[in-house]
Each structure stands twice: as structure tokens, then as C-alpha cells.
Design a protein around this motif. Structure first.
Motif, PDB file in Angstrom:
ATOM      1  N   ASP A 173       0.803  -1.114   0.194  1.00 24.63           N
ATOM      2  CA  ASP A 173       0.139  -0.081  -0.112  1.00 24.63           C
ATOM      3  C   ASP A 173       1.006   1.375   0.265  1.00 24.63           C
ATOM      4  O   ASP A 173       0.237   2.240  -0.202  1.00 24.63           O
ATOM      5  CB  ASP A 173      -0.941   0.087   1.137  1.00 24.63           C
ATOM      6  CG  ASP A 173      -0.278  -0.172   2.659  1.00 24.63           C
ATOM      7  OD1 ASP A 173       0.947  -0.227   2.698  1.00 24.63           O
ATOM      8  OD2 ASP A 173      -0.933  -0.378   3.432  1.00 24.63           O
ATOM      9  N   THR A 174       2.255   1.010  -0.016  1.00 20.68           N
ATOM     10  CA  THR A 174       2.935   2.208   0.044  1.00 20.68           C
ATOM     11  C   THR A 174       4.302   1.898  -0.985  1.00 20.68           C
ATOM     12  O   THR A 174       4.317   0.740  -1.017  1.00 20.68           O
ATOM     13  CB  THR A 174       3.750   2.772   1.264  1.00 20.68           C
ATOM     14  OG1 THR A 174       4.434   1.886   1.892  1.00 20.68           O
ATOM     15  CG2 THR A 174       2.473   3.118   2.293  1.00 20.68           C
ATOM     16  N   VAL A 175       5.060   2.850  -1.432  1.00 19.71           N
ATOM     17  CA  VAL A 175       6.282   2.247  -1.914  1.00 19.71           C
ATOM     18  C   VAL A 175       7.069   1.710  -1.143  1.00 19.71           C
ATOM     19  O   VAL A 175       7.808   0.598  -1.586  1.00 19.71           O
ATOM     20  CB  VAL A 175       6.953   3.583  -2.707  1.00 19.71           C
ATOM     21  CG1 VAL A 175       8.276   3.386  -3.024  1.00 19.71           C
ATOM     22  CG2 VAL A 175       6.074   4.172  -3.665  1.00 19.71           C
ATOM     23  N   ARG A 176       7.256   1.936  -0.080  1.00 22.00           N
ATOM     24  CA  ARG A 176       8.318   1.358   1.051  1.00 22.00           C
ATOM     25  C   ARG A 176       7.756  -0.331   1.140  1.00 22.00           C
ATOM     26  O   ARG A 176       8.680  -0.869   1.101  1.00 22.00           O
ATOM     27  CB  ARG A 176       8.173   2.037   2.267  1.00 22.00           C
ATOM     28  CG  ARG A 176       9.546   1.602   3.243  1.00 22.00           C
ATOM     29  CD  ARG A 176       9.231   2.339   4.460  1.00 22.00           C
ATOM     30  NE  ARG A 176      10.442   2.037   5.197  1.00 22.00           N
ATOM     31  CZ  ARG A 176      10.337   2.180   6.778  1.00 22.00           C
ATOM     32  NH1 ARG A 176       9.105   2.399   7.301  1.00 22.00           N
ATOM     33  NH2 ARG A 176      11.509   2.149   7.465  1.00 22.00           N
ATOM     34  N   ARG A 177       6.704  -0.256   1.358  1.00 22.40           N
ATOM     35  CA  ARG A 177       6.049  -1.778   1.372  1.00 22.40           C
ATOM     36  C   ARG A 177       6.337  -2.491   0.175  1.00 22.40           C
ATOM     37  O   ARG A 177       6.826  -3.697   0.124  1.00 22.40           O
ATOM     38  CB  ARG A 177       4.576  -1.912   1.789  1.00 22.40           C
ATOM     39  CG  ARG A 177       4.099  -1.683   3.256  1.00 22.40           C
ATOM     40  CD  ARG A 177       4.111  -2.747   4.032  1.00 22.40           C
ATOM     41  NE  ARG A 177       3.654  -3.904   3.382  1.00 22.40           N
ATOM     42  CZ  ARG A 177       2.246  -4.275   3.501  1.00 22.40           C
ATOM     43  NH1 ARG A 177       1.491  -3.490   4.088  1.00 22.40           N
ATOM     44  NH2 ARG A 177       1.769  -5.453   2.992  1.00 22.40           N
ATOM     45  N   HIS A 200       7.113   8.226  -9.478  1.00 30.10           N
ATOM     46  CA  HIS A 200       7.481   8.546  -8.259  1.00 30.10           C
ATOM     47  C   HIS A 200       9.016   8.211  -8.032  1.00 30.10           C
ATOM     48  O   HIS A 200       9.473   7.162  -8.120  1.00 30.10           O
ATOM     49  CB  HIS A 200       6.657   8.160  -7.026  1.00 30.10           C
ATOM     50  CG  HIS A 200       5.474   8.426  -7.078  1.00 30.10           C
ATOM     51  ND1 HIS A 200       4.737   9.081  -6.172  1.00 30.10           N
ATOM     52  CD2 HIS A 200       4.382   8.134  -7.840  1.00 30.10           C
ATOM     53  CE1 HIS A 200       3.720   9.400  -6.416  1.00 30.10           C
ATOM     54  NE2 HIS A 200       3.285   8.864  -7.369  1.00 30.10           N
ATOM     55  N   TRP A 258       9.308   6.787  -0.415  1.00 25.10           N
ATOM     56  CA  TRP A 258       8.774   5.534   0.358  1.00 25.10           C
ATOM     57  C   TRP A 258       7.369   5.747   0.639  1.00 25.10           C
ATOM     58  O   TRP A 258       6.720   4.758   0.659  1.00 25.10           O
ATOM     59  CB  TRP A 258       9.687   5.479   1.632  1.00 25.10           C
ATOM     60  CG  TRP A 258      10.964   4.916   1.200  1.00 25.10           C
ATOM     61  CD1 TRP A 258      11.439   4.497   0.018  1.00 25.10           C
ATOM     62  CD2 TRP A 258      12.127   4.734   2.195  1.00 25.10           C
ATOM     63  NE1 TRP A 258      13.000   3.932   0.123  1.00 25.10           N
ATOM     64  CE2 TRP A 258      12.894   3.956   1.528  1.00 25.10           C
ATOM     65  CE3 TRP A 258      12.175   4.911   3.705  1.00 25.10           C
ATOM     66  CZ2 TRP A 258      14.294   3.670   2.163  1.00 25.10           C
ATOM     67  CZ3 TRP A 258      13.307   4.463   4.343  1.00 25.10           C
ATOM     68  CH2 TRP A 258      14.276   3.872   3.775  1.00 25.10           C
ATOM     69  N   PHE A 259       6.673   6.779   0.736  1.00 18.39           N
ATOM     70  CA  PHE A 259       5.552   6.907   1.551  1.00 18.39           C
ATOM     71  C   PHE A 259       4.378   7.306   0.649  1.00 18.39           C
ATOM     72  O   PHE A 259       3.175   7.694   0.885  1.00 18.39           O
ATOM     73  CB  PHE A 259       5.430   7.892   2.930  1.00 18.39           C
ATOM     74  CG  PHE A 259       6.769   7.301   3.880  1.00 18.39           C
ATOM     75  CD1 PHE A 259       6.316   5.827   4.382  1.00 18.39           C
ATOM     76  CD2 PHE A 259       7.426   8.061   4.033  1.00 18.39           C
ATOM     77  CE1 PHE A 259       7.372   5.537   5.304  1.00 18.39           C
ATOM     78  CE2 PHE A 259       8.547   7.515   5.046  1.00 18.39           C
ATOM     79  CZ  PHE A 259       8.469   6.166   5.661  1.00 18.39           C
ATOM     80  N   SER A 260       4.638   7.291  -0.701  1.00 18.90           N
ATOM     81  CA  SER A 260       3.556   7.536  -1.748  1.00 18.90           C
ATOM     82  C   SER A 260       2.926   6.309  -1.401  1.00 18.90           C
ATOM     83  O   SER A 260       3.163   5.048  -1.497  1.00 18.90           O
ATOM     84  CB  SER A 260       4.251   7.586  -3.173  1.00 18.90           C
ATOM     85  OG  SER A 260       5.079   8.762  -3.241  1.00 18.90           O
ATOM     86  N   PRO A 261       1.490   6.795  -1.614  1.00 22.47           N
ATOM     87  CA  PRO A 261       0.432   5.697  -1.171  1.00 22.47           C
ATOM     88  C   PRO A 261       0.194   4.798  -2.654  1.00 22.47           C
ATOM     89  O   PRO A 261       0.473   5.513  -3.586  1.00 22.47           O
ATOM     90  CB  PRO A 261      -1.114   6.229  -1.007  1.00 22.47           C
ATOM     91  CG  PRO A 261      -0.662   7.671  -1.448  1.00 22.47           C
ATOM     92  CD  PRO A 261       0.865   8.103  -1.162  1.00 22.47           C
ATOM     93  N   ILE A 262      -0.094   3.520  -2.563  1.00 20.68           N
ATOM     94  CA  ILE A 262      -0.394   2.774  -3.652  1.00 20.68           C
ATOM     95  C   ILE A 262      -1.828   2.275  -3.529  1.00 20.68           C
ATOM     96  O   ILE A 262      -2.049   1.731  -2.363  1.00 20.68           O
ATOM     97  CB  ILE A 262       0.608   1.690  -3.796  1.00 20.68           C
ATOM     98  CG1 ILE A 262       2.017   2.332  -4.052  1.00 20.68           C
ATOM     99  CG2 ILE A 262       0.249   0.687  -5.030  1.00 20.68           C
ATOM    100  CD1 ILE A 262       3.065   1.142  -4.245  1.00 20.68           C
ATOM    101  N   ARG A 263      -2.902   2.436  -4.373  1.00 24.32           N
ATOM    102  CA  ARG A 263      -4.093   1.895  -4.009  1.00 24.32           C
ATOM    103  C   ARG A 263      -4.028   0.437  -4.633  1.00 24.32           C
ATOM    104  O   ARG A 263      -3.433   0.043  -5.355  1.00 24.32           O
ATOM    105  CB  ARG A 263      -5.108   2.804  -5.183  1.00 24.32           C
ATOM    106  CG  ARG A 263      -5.364   4.055  -4.757  1.00 24.32           C
ATOM    107  CD  ARG A 263      -6.329   4.817  -5.575  1.00 24.32           C
ATOM    108  NE  ARG A 263      -5.534   5.087  -6.729  1.00 24.32           N
ATOM    109  CZ  ARG A 263      -4.901   5.995  -7.310  1.00 24.32           C
ATOM    110  NH1 ARG A 263      -4.623   7.019  -6.458  1.00 24.32           N
ATOM    111  NH2 ARG A 263      -4.384   6.281  -8.601  1.00 24.32           N
TER     112      ARG A 263
END
Lengths: 81, 762, 160
Positions: free
Chosen positions: A25-29, A58, A62-67
Motif C-alpha cells: 500500500d506504499t512504495v516502501r512496502r 515517483h 517511500w511513503f507515496s500511497p499505492i491504491r
């Protein structure tokens, strides 16, 4: 699940696999999922790649959200003159 | 002629953005007051100079500096041995990645000189003449090695190998021997064989370009001062003071906070000043001598040891149906990297087919080291070279199909929702609008005379965002200072002031933009990638918005109303509470004058990492006339249309477009690095390396197409790089149209054209 | 070796300095007189960034020896604005956005001044050929030429 498309740069880690799904759900994940699934890929993506989430690029975010159901395209980082 | 065509998403009712005020640093620059790199001096400074390799490839057996050191007036001599050996480490500034070890070895050679002009030693002396004499007194013993500069020769298995540790990356199987091929990258989609099988018409071409230099008129210059406690100051002309600070710290092994870099005005960069050449040497010389050291390159040094961009070989094969629908494309790009890996072939590959929606394609890029100066970024790095090949081939395809070249591009052109060849799905792009603008422009339908021709070409660049900091300070009289960390190469100060003024609702002349040293503003990535107006502009707007929020809060306190009962309109707080009987708006001046009593200084700083830069497209049309006697090409007319998102200051956007066109025309017609058989550059000066002059060019008409980028407060997209992408092919296609022969090897200089015309005549 | 003593008139004022025999006028202006508005882009007379006017004639100051300035009148960019007012050429450069980085601008302005002194009503082609010795890498010359033509028109009006 998000759908990841990896270019040739990443095939050394994916064994040639070009498309696959991961949970993130985030770039970091996403990066940690990539690292868990294909050792070395997460680190490589973190250092060398930008991440296009549904078309929007992006870089170092890291914290850009991913739907859910997003399409993730891994592309080389972009610089410029 | 210059047009601005408002498209979707552009905000109406803007008061400052979109107007053409005089730039805030203008008077300084027309009076000679602006201080560029070489205009700064420090008391007691020494003159630093560099000894450069006269060989394209040589082992450095020994360097004897004793005689130079003994010369009266010589205060320091450094060689590669005075610098730490760095491990291989990629530094990702968000710009083109640099390997720090390579960067350090490019600044000064260690065991090998890798190109004619590679720095081998440096001296600092009390005068220029003594420094020159000291360079003569240094004895370097070289073992000259065979060299290779041509990209395909460098790829051959029997080529002299520059780096014994270089094994090609990106192949299925890691090679067992070192070579000059640093990397292969591939982008593919669909089934190439199927795509070509489905084609009715196929065109193929092989195209070459030569290395060309950014050609900024200001040579690199800096002053460095090392203080005995280890703290140091650098004054230099670059595209990023923070970049200079980081690289100096890494190359010299220093703590970042011990270095302060003050940006001078920069006399052009175009990507060529996104790295360091002089600063680490000047710091090392200053450390050794205990004096400030000033270093200024000569023009010959600029050509021999900085920039350029790659010379390349481009192979293109395209297939299409008779109706023009493109079914397949194969592109192979071979780019010179210069002495160390890192050509812009990756970006070349990603941009090569970015304007086209083609179901089946394969793009292969090769990054190849050669005995020439390490390439530096040059305006849309890699893209013009790839576009030269692809756009030439598309022109041939249109001719073979009997289609108008714009119509062919429109049929296959990318639009919103199409997946770009390099991956992501396009949104909010204005390519079709840009094609339409050229189709409708007066030039496109003017009749042509004898020996005249017309060519069109398209181009693409990603544009980037990245890390930026901006501060907005409201002074006690209500005037405003905006501080950023990005050098202003082409008028970005004006854009920063205008965006702050628009947000604050005050005239632009009340806002003064300043560019701060590395200790006076938060980190900002360098000015490059067409990012400043987008990313730093975003930081400016957000900081101004914070100031507005603070002003509204203070007005609410003074009116004794809730904060949501205050609005900011036209530079003043307006009270919305009907219970307050018609209170007069509180202007910025009034609120600023009371700031001490309402909470202290009014000021905000924003640091961000901007995402969502909007990609840009350009379409150009060029008319030429050929002199059949001499082969000389006259550019008669030129119109460039570009999707710019929203032009903050249209004049400076037009200027970016016109400047990019001029550089592209020079690349197409005249500019090239010429090496002799020993690998020495033969034309290291502006007399023989011929950049366009005023009499070479016509007026360059521009059409600014505005399809707003929703991720920027005013819709801006990067504009500086796109305009250099189409001209190489636009010029070549115009020449093809004029003489009936495809010229595929740049530059298209008079002798080459005359030879073709003579052959055709006989 | 003793340095010759040079007396000249720079921007209307008498100046004196000592010049090494090999010193260029550009170095004398920049280093001896602190007039750093004239720029060095090439040192070989190819780029025009060092353009100044000597006894009414446009020269590349990097190609002239400082010693040759003895007794002459040298006009540089620092003298173009008078009495706190920009010269019309300077004003038009600003209005037309005829500069980006600004490095070539002092030389272009001096060359344009020499053009308009010699030919108050140049055609666009004449302006382009006159300014062909001044390289600008940023602008593509479009706005530069427009600014020069506009300034020429304004200066003709002033004279009438």
C-alpha cells in the motif's frame, strides 16, 4: 494486490519474470515485498529505479500511497540536463 | 510570432502568472554587475592551474613535481596521490547517477590518463605566469596505450580496454572478460516478428551523430578557501551549490557541514555544470598552500575536459500498414560514454518511441566507454540522438506511404490513457494538441521555392521533480523575500517571484527572489531535469500558502473572530463575520507592521520532494534552402510548438524553446568533436567548433500549448529540455525534402551536402 | 622587468595602471580596474563576451594589449547606463527578455551600441551580421535581435 511490471534491468533478480502481483500500500512496502520475493530486487529498485504508480512517476518517495489494483511500472531513475 | 494557446485545466483569473514582467535580476545583468564564477576574488588568493594529459590513453608511470615545487611563488602541487581512493559507489542525486569513484578519477587521473585533456596534476602559485611555468616543470612519464574513440570500434572484441574491472551489465549471462561495453538495456513489448510480418511497408535506417558540447559561454570557474580548522568555503558557478558541496565532501573525505558553497551567477550550463571539475582541486590546493585558490578554465580546457554529450550510432526499423498504422519498431542505440560508464543511453532508449503508440517494439541501448571526455548531461540527455534516428525514419515512412508527416504522427501519436513505450500510462499530456498547433501554423502551408525543403519532427522529455526548499519572509513593511537553493540559469528567479506574488496576492515587484548558499537554505537538488519551476516552484507556493494561513490566523485574532471567518483576497485579509460591522480589509502591509505584537516574524519554509512532474512534447517545423554551389544550408523559417503545462513567464518559456532550437540546429548542421589519429581534439575552440551565430538563424516562432499539469499549483510542466529534441531530425528532414536524399550522418555540414548533390548531378 | 605605466580614459574617467607587456586589455579592465562586466568566454576573439568600444570602434578586449590603450578612450558595459538610468538598449533587453543566463549580455550590448552608433536604422539582416561575433548559447538570438531593433527605433525617435 498491485500489478508490477519489471523491465529488463530487473530480470537478473526475477529470473526473467516480467510481470507479477504483490501486496503493497506504499512504495516502501512495495520495496520490502520485492526484496522478500526476489532477493536483491528491492534494494536495486530502491537505489536505481523510479516507480510509476498508475502512470505517475515517483522517485525516492517511500511513503507515496499505492491504491489496491494499481499498476506499478518500474523504470530507471530519470535525471536531466 | 509567438502564440500561447490555453488548453484544458489552465486556471482563469491569474493576475501575475502568465504575464511578462521584467526579471528581478535583470538590471544586474545588463549593467555588468552580476557576479559570475570568474568575477569573485578573495584577498591573498593564488592562481590554480591544471596539467592535462596530452595522450588519449596512457599509463601514468611516474609524476615528478620536485622542480615545480622548488619554483619561487609555487605554493602547492597536487596529483592523484593527494586524494583518497574511493570505493565504487553510485550516487543517486535524482539526476543522472554518478559513480563517485569515477567522478573522483575524472577530476584527477590516478594510474591512467583516459583522454586527451584528463587532469594529471594541479598547481597553485602567486601569479598566472608562475603557475604556467610550474606546469612546464612537472615531468610526467607516460606509457602510451592504444586508444579508441569511435563507439562501434570501442565495442569490438579486439578494442583496447579502458577499465580492466568493467564487465557488461544487463546481459543474460555475465561476460567472462572485461570490455568497453558498460551496460546493455532493453525495453520491449509485444512480438516484434509478428509486428513486422503484419506491416505492409518497412523502412530502415542507420544514423550517426558526433559528440557535441553544451557550449555555455562561461568557462568553469571557482574560488576555494580552506581554513586551518578544516572548514572551507567555495564560491563557484554550477547548476547546484548542494551538488558541489556533496561531491567535494565525498571526493576529499570531508564532513558536509564543513563546506559552504556559495553559488555565483551561472553563465549557461545546459546540463554541463551538473558535476564538478575544478572545485575539489581548488580545495586540495588551498589546503596544501593555506591560501584561497582561484581556478578558471580556458575555452580549450572546457572543450577538452568537460561535457560533451555522446556521439552515437542509431539503427531504426519501422513497420506500418498502408493506412499508416505502425505495427512494429526496432531501435538500437550505441552511445559513447567517454572515459567512464554513464552515457545517457538509458534515457535515449526510454524516449526513443515515447511519442508513438506501437504494439510491438524492441529498444536496445549500449553504454560504451571511449577515450574521450566523460560525457555530462546535455539538455534532455540522450533524447535528441534517439529522436534524430526515429524521427528521420518516421519521415521516410510517411514519404513511402504517401502520407503527410504530421498525419502519420497523429495516427500513431500517444494520448491520455496510452501506455508509454517506457512504461507508465500517460495522463494530462498535450501531444496531439501540439501536433495540431504545427498543422495550423502559417509556416506549415507556405509554398516552397527551388532548393528549399520542409521538415517536421517531434520530441519528448520526461521532466522531473525532486527535492527542493524554499523560504518566504514577509518584511516589516509588507515587502517579501523568497529564498531558494536553485541557481537561476534562464530566468527562474522571475518565475519564483511571480508564483509567490500570485499566491500572496501582491504585485510581483514587492517580492524579491534570492538564491542562498548551502548554509542559508535547506537542501535542494540542482537546477536540471527541467525541475526548478515545477518542484522549487511548488515549494515556493506552499511556503507562500503557509504565510497566507498565518496572516489569516493573525487577522482573525485581531478581529476576534474564528479563523475560518477570514479569507485572503488580493493581498489582504477579509473578514467574513457578518456580526462585525464592515471591518476594513487588513492588507499585508498592515499585518506585517504589527507582526511583533501578533506573534513575531511572518515567515515560512517548505522542504519537499516533488512528485508528479508532467511530461512534455514538442513538434517543430523547419524550412531550409540549400546553396547548390557550396552545400550550405540556410534555415529560412522555424516554428516550434510545445506543451508547457502553464507558462509562468511566457517570454522566458519562449526563450527556452528558442534556445533549445538553436542548439539543436547547431548539432544538426555544424557542431562536432573532431579528433586526430592520436585521439587529440582538433577543434577545441569556438573558431573551429562552430556554434550558431546570429546570422545563422532566422526568427524562431514559438507556440506554447497549455495543457495543465494538475500536480503543480498553476499547471506548470518542465520546459527547458524538450525543445532540443526535435531539431536534429527537423533539419535533416527539411534537407531530405530539399535535395531528395536522406542524410543520416551529423553534422550535415556543407562538404557532405555538396558531395551528395555533386553525386546526384553526375 | 618593469611594467609600463598606462593612462587611458575609461567610461569617461581618467585611469592609470601598470600593465605587464603581455597583459590584455580585458585582464587590465577586470583585474587592474575591477571592471568585471566584460567577460572572458574564449580568450581568442571568437565569442565577443569581452566586447568594448575603443575610440568609437568595437573590439574584443581579449585581443588587444592593455598597453595599446595608452591615451585612448575605452567604453565598457559599466559606462552604458548614465546618471542612474539604463540605456535604451539595456531597457529593451529587459523588456524583450533578451537574456537568459546573462553572461554574453554585456558584450552583446556593447556590440549593439557600436552597431547603432554606426547605423541607426539597421535591417534585421544587418543586425544579425553585425552581432555575428557575439555568441549567445541561451536565447537563439530571436529576442536579442528584437530588442536591438526596438531600441534602434526608440533611439531614432529620441533624435527626431
Amino acid at each position: 494486490m498491485v500489478h508490477v511490471i519489471a523491465p529488463s534491468d530487473c530480470h537478473q533478480f526475477t529470473g526473467g519474470l516480467t510481470e507479477f502481483d504483490v501486496e503493497a500500500d506504499t512504495v516502501r512496502r512495495l520495496i520490502s515485498e520485492l526484496e522478500a520475493r526476489f532477493p536483491g530486487l528491492g534494494d536495486y529498485v530502491d537505489r536505481r529505479m523510479a516507480i510509476a504508480i498508475d502512470g505517475e512517476i515517483h522517485q525516492d518517495a517511500w511513503f507515496s500511497p499505492i491504491r489496491a489494483n494499481s499498476e506499478i511500472y518500474l523504470i530507471p531513475k530519470i535525471g536531466g540536463g | 510570432m509567438s502564440d500561447v494557446l490555453d488548453g484544458p485545466g489552465v486556471q482563469p483569473d491569474l493576475k501575475v502568472v502568465g504575464t511578462r514582467p521584467i526579471r528581478p535580476d535583470g538590471a544586474d545583468k545588463v549593467t555588468g554587475r552580476a557576479a559570475f564564477g570568474a568575477d569573485f576574488n578573495m584577498p591573498g588568493q593564488l592562481v590554480g592551474k591544471i596539467l592535462r594529459s596530452p595522450h588519449a590513453h596512457a599509463k601514468i608511470v611516474s609524476i615528478d613535481t620536485r622542480k615545480a615545487r622548488a619554483l619561487p611563488g609555487v605554493k602547492a602541487v597536487v596529483t592523484g596521490a593527494d586524494f583518497p581512493n574511493l570505493a565504487s559507489e553510485m550516487h543517486e542525486g535524482g539526476e543522472a547517477a554518478s559513480n563517485l569513484r569515477d567522478l573522483a578519477m575524472n577530476v584527477i587521473a590516478r594510474d591512467k590518463a583516459l583522454y586527451d585533456g584528463h587532469a594529471v596534476a594541479a598547481v597553485a602559485a602567486t601569479s598566472s605566469a608562475i603557475a604556467d611555468e610550474a606546469l612546464r616543470l612537472i615531468t610526467v612519464t607516460y606509457e602510451v596505450l592504444p586508444h579508441v574513440i569511435d563507439v562501434e570500434a570501442a565495442m569490438s572484441p579486439d578494442a583496447p580496454v579502458l577499465h580492466a574491472h568493467l564487465f557488461t551489465e544487463g546481459l543474460e549471462v555475465r561476460p567472462t572478460s572485461a570490455s568497453n561495453v558498460a551496460r546493455r538495456n532493453q525495453i520491449t513489448r509485444g512480438d516484434l516478428a509478428e509486428g513486422f510480418a503484419a506491416a505492409d511497408v518497412i523502412v530502415e535506417g542507420r544514423y550517426t551523430t558526433q559528440a557535441v558540447h553544451q557550449g555555455y559561454i562561461e568557462p568553469h570557474a571557482c574560488v576555494a578557501a580552506w581554513v586551518e580548522d578544516g572548514q572551507c568555503d567555495v564560491w563557484s558557478s554550477s547548476q547546484g551549490q548542494f551538488m558541489v558541496r556533496t561531491y567535494c565532501a565525498k571526493i576529499l573525505g570531508l564532513e558536509i557541514s564543513d563546506i559552504r558553497v556559495t553559488p555565483a551567477e551561472i553563465g549557461g550550463g545546459f546540463g554541463g555544470k551538473t558535476t564538478v571539475y575544478l572545485e575539489p582541486l581548488a580545495l586540495a590546493l588551498s589546503r596544501q598552500s593555506g591560501h584561497p585558490v582561484k581556478m578558471v578554465m580556458t575555452r580549450e580546457e572546457v572543450f577538452r575536459a568537460t561535457g560533451p554529450t555522446s556521439g552515437a550510432v542509431i539503427l531504426v526499423k519501422l513497420g506500418a500498414k498502408v493506412d499508416g498504422t505502425m505495427t512494429a519498431a526496432e531501435v538500437e542505440l550505441k552511445y559513447q560514454a567517454g572515459a567512464f560508464p554513464g552515457s545517457p543511453v538509458g534515457a535515449g532508449s526510454m524516449t526513443a518511441l515515447a511519442c508513438y503508440d506501437i504494439p510491438n517494439f524492441l529498444i536496445t541501448g549500449w553504454d560504451v566507454v571511449t577515450n574521450s571526455p566523460k560525457v555530462a548531461a546535455y539538455r534532455a540527455p540522450g533524447a535528441p540522438i534517439a529522436a534524430f534516428g526515429v524521427e528521420s525514419a518516421v519521415d521516410d515512412l510517411a514519404r513511402k506511404l504517401g502520407m503527410d508527416p504530421l498525419a502519420l504522427r497523429e495516427r500513431n501519436g500517444v494520448r491520455n490513457g496510452v501506455k508509454a513505450a517506457y512504461g507508465p500510462t500517460f495522463q494530462n499530456i498535450g501531444y496531439l494538441e501540439t501536433l495540431a498547433a504545427i498543422k495550423d501554423c502559417p509556416q506549415y502551408s507556405l509554398p516552397l521555392g527551388p532548393n528549399q525543403g520542409r521538415g517536421v519532427a517531434a520530441g519528448f522529455w520526461f521532466n522531473v521533480g525532486g527535492e527542493s526548499t524554499a523560504a518566504v519572509h514577509v518584511n516589516e513593511d509588507g515587502s517579501v523575500v523568497v529564498v531558494t537553493g536553485n541557481p537561476d540559469i534562464g530566468g527562474s528567479r522571475a518565475a519564483m517571484a511571480m508564483m509567490a506574488a500570485e499566491t500572496l496576492g501582491v504585485p510581483m515587484q514587492r517580492v524579491r527572489p534570492r538564491i542562498a548558499d548551502t548554509a542559508s537554505i535547506g537542501f535542494s537538488m540542482l537546477t536540471g531535469g527541467s525541475r526548478t519551476t515545477f518542484a522549487t516552484g511548488m515549494a515556493v507556493v506552499q511556503a507562500a500558502e503557509k504565510v497566507v494561513a498565518d496572516l489569516k490566523r493573525r487577522a482573525a485574532l485581531l478581529w476576534e473572530v474564528p479563523a475560518d471567518k477570514v479569507e485572503w483576497r488580493n493581498g489582504a485579509a477579509v473578514c467574513l463575520d457578518p456580526a462585525k460591522a464592515d471591518p476594513k480589509p487588513m492588507t499585508l502591509e498592515i499585518l506585517a507592521g504589527q507582526s511583533a505584537r501578533t506573534g513575531g516574524p511572518i515567515s515560512a519554509q517548505v522542504s519537499l520532494n516533488a512528485q508528479g512532474a508532467g511530461p512534455g512534447f514538442g513538434v517543430h517545423v523547419c524550412d531550409v534552402e540549400i546553396d547548390p554551389e557550396t552545400g550550405h544550408v540556410t534555415v529560412l523559417r522555424y516554428t516550434a510548438a510545445q506543451d508547457v503545462g502553464k507558462a509562468i513567464h511566457p517570454s522566458y518559456v519562449e526563450g527556452q524553446v528558442q534556445g533549445g532550437v538553436a542548439q539543436g540546429v547547431g548539432w544538426a548542421l555544424n557542431e562536432e568533436y573532431i579528433f586526430d589519429s592520436d585521439g587529440r581534439m582538433e577543434n577545441a575552440g569556438f573558431l573551429d567548433y562552430r556554434v550558431p551565430v546570429a546570422s545563422d538563424l532566422p526568427m524562431i516562432d514559438t507556440i506554447l500549448v497549455e495543457v495543465a499539469n494538475p500536480r503543480h499549483p498553476f499547471g506548470a510542466k518542465g520546459v527547458g529540455e524538450v525543445p532540443i529534441v526535435p531539431p536534429l531530425a527537423a533539419v535533416a528532414n527539411a534537407i531530405r525534402s530539399a535535395i531528395g536524399v536522406r542524410m543520416a550522418d551529423l553534422p550535415l555540414s556543407p562538404p557532405k551536402i555538396r558531395a551528395v548533390m555533386d553525386a546526384r548531378a553526375s | 622587468m618593469s611594467k609600463p605605466h598606462i593612462s587611458a580614459i575609461v567610461n569617461g574617467d581618467p585611469v592609470e595602471f601598470l600593465a605587464d607587456p603581455g597583459m590584455t586589455l580585458l585582464d587590465a579592465l577586470r583585474d587592474e580596474l575591477s571592471l568585471t562586466g566584460s567577460k572572458e568566454g574564449c580568450g581568442s576573439g571568437d565569442c565577443g563576451a569581452c566586447s568594448v568600444i575603443v575610440d568609437g570602434r568595437l573590439v574584443c578586449s581579449c585581443l588587444m594589449l592593455a598597453a595599446e590603450a595608452e591615451g585612448r578612450r575605452v567604453d565598457t558595459i559599466e559606462g552604458l547606463a548614465q546618471g542612474g538610468r539604463l540605456h535604451p538598449l539595456q531597457q529593451k533587453f529587459l523588456e524583450h527578455a533578451a537574456l537568459q543566463c546573462g553572461f554574453c549580455t554585456p558584450g552583446l550590448l556593447m556590440a549593439a551600441k557600436a552597431l547603432l552608433d554606426a547605423n541607426p536604422d539597421p535591417t534585421e539582416t544587418e543586425a544579425r551580421y553585425w552581432l555575428a561575433g557575439n555568441l549567445c548559447r541561451c536565447t537563439g538570438y530571436d529576442k536579442v535581435i528584437r530588442a536591438v531593433m526596438d531600441a534602434a527605433a526608440e533611439l531614432r525617435q529620441v533624435k527626431v
